[in-house]
Design an enzyme around this catalytic site. Structure first.
Site, short mmCIF file in Angstrom:
data_model
loop_
_atom_site.label_atom_id
_atom_site.label_comp_id
_atom_site.label_asym_id
_atom_site.label_seq_id
_atom_site.Cartn_x
_atom_site.Cartn_y
_atom_site.Cartn_z
N HIS A 44 -3.54 65.39 71.29
CA HIS A 44 -4.63 65.63 70.65
C HIS A 44 -4.27 67.20 71.33
O HIS A 44 -5.56 67.49 72.22
CB HIS A 44 -6.05 65.26 70.65
N GLU A 76 -2.98 64.83 66.45
CA GLU A 76 -4.19 65.24 65.94
C GLU A 76 -4.46 66.81 66.58
O GLU A 76 -4.27 67.25 67.32
CB GLU A 76 -4.99 64.21 65.79
N HIS A 198 -11.45 56.08 67.97
CA HIS A 198 -12.92 56.52 68.76
C HIS A 198 -13.21 55.52 69.53
O HIS A 198 -14.25 54.46 68.64
CB HIS A 198 -13.41 57.40 68.15
#
Length: 246
Positions: A44, A76, A198
């Protein structure tokens, strides 16, 4: 087939960035993870580069292309123009769009697909035109999946943070797991594939895999990196693969 495991390298990059030194090596750890059987790598790259740096991306792309061509690269982030240009430059197999503010410590909610559809639809169209699989970060909300599908996305990624946060409350964890499961059921019915990520661990992954047996991929960083301090990266990847059902 069990869910594929993509190892998120952000926590490794954040540890490296505490010093102006090249270790721990993001590429070296990524190589260890893939050699141990991980199916891909996730990053990310935030605008402030506080963990994954933009300069890491060509090296990760080259690692996969040169040494692990069967693996996938997942990038992401929030779909700003800078992010989209970064993705188009480094050609991941998958792009996961998240509704993050740049100042957020980590992703903590999914898209409001009905409200955000006018924004997301042309972004998804642009990414798919370039040949990328597109996944959209999603809360556990079955009502949102039709609007997610209508953007043209291929997948949703279930935000499993609340599920992971109930690690010491089995009743709340079970309730959240069922919400995730119902959202996945609705997504499959709408023609979408489903990822998850997550705060997933070797303890809570098996129940998730049982409830959503057609789960395509899990992206895991924090819990996996924490375990690697105790079991090593190769051993930890093996533990997470077994938790997924491999």
């Amino acid at each position: 087939m069990p869910a594929k495991l993509s190892v998120n390298l952000n926590a490794i990059a954040m540890l490296r960035n505490r010093r102006d030194l090249p270790w721990p090596s993001v590429i070296g750890v990524g190589r260890l993870a893939l050699a141990a059987g991980a199916h891909g790598l996730t990053v990310h790259p935030r605008p402030d580069e506080r963990h994954t740096r933009h300069s890491d991306l060509p090296e990760i792309r080259a690692l996969i292309d040169d040494e692990f061509p069967q693996a996938e690269f997942n990038i992401e982030g929030y779909p700003s123009e800078d992010f989209l240009a970064l993705v188009e430059k480094h050609q991941p197999e998958q792009v996961t769009l998240v509704p993050d503010d740049p100042a957020q410590a980590t992703s903590d909610h999914g898209w409001n697909f009905a409200a955000d559809s006018a924004f997301l639809t042309p972004v998804v169209r642009r990414l798919k035109k370039s040949g990328f699989r597109v996944s959209l970060f999603s809360d556990a909300d079955p009502a949102g999946v039709t609007a997610a599908r209508d953007t043209g996305a291929d997948r949703i990624e279930l935000y499993t943070g609340p599920y992971g946060s109930y690690h010491s409350d089995s009743e709340k964890a079970a309730n959240e797991l069922e919400r995730l499961g119902k959202t996945a059921d609705a997504a499959f019915a709408a023609g979408l594939q489903v990822n998850a990520g997550h705060d997933l661990t070797v303890d809570n992954l098996p129940a998730l895999a049982r409830r959503i047996p057609a789960l395509a991929e899990v992206s895991i960083g924090h819990g996996l990196t924490a375990d690697a301090l105790e079991y090593g990266m190769a051993g930890t990847v093996g533990r997470f693969l077994r938790a997924c059902g491999w």
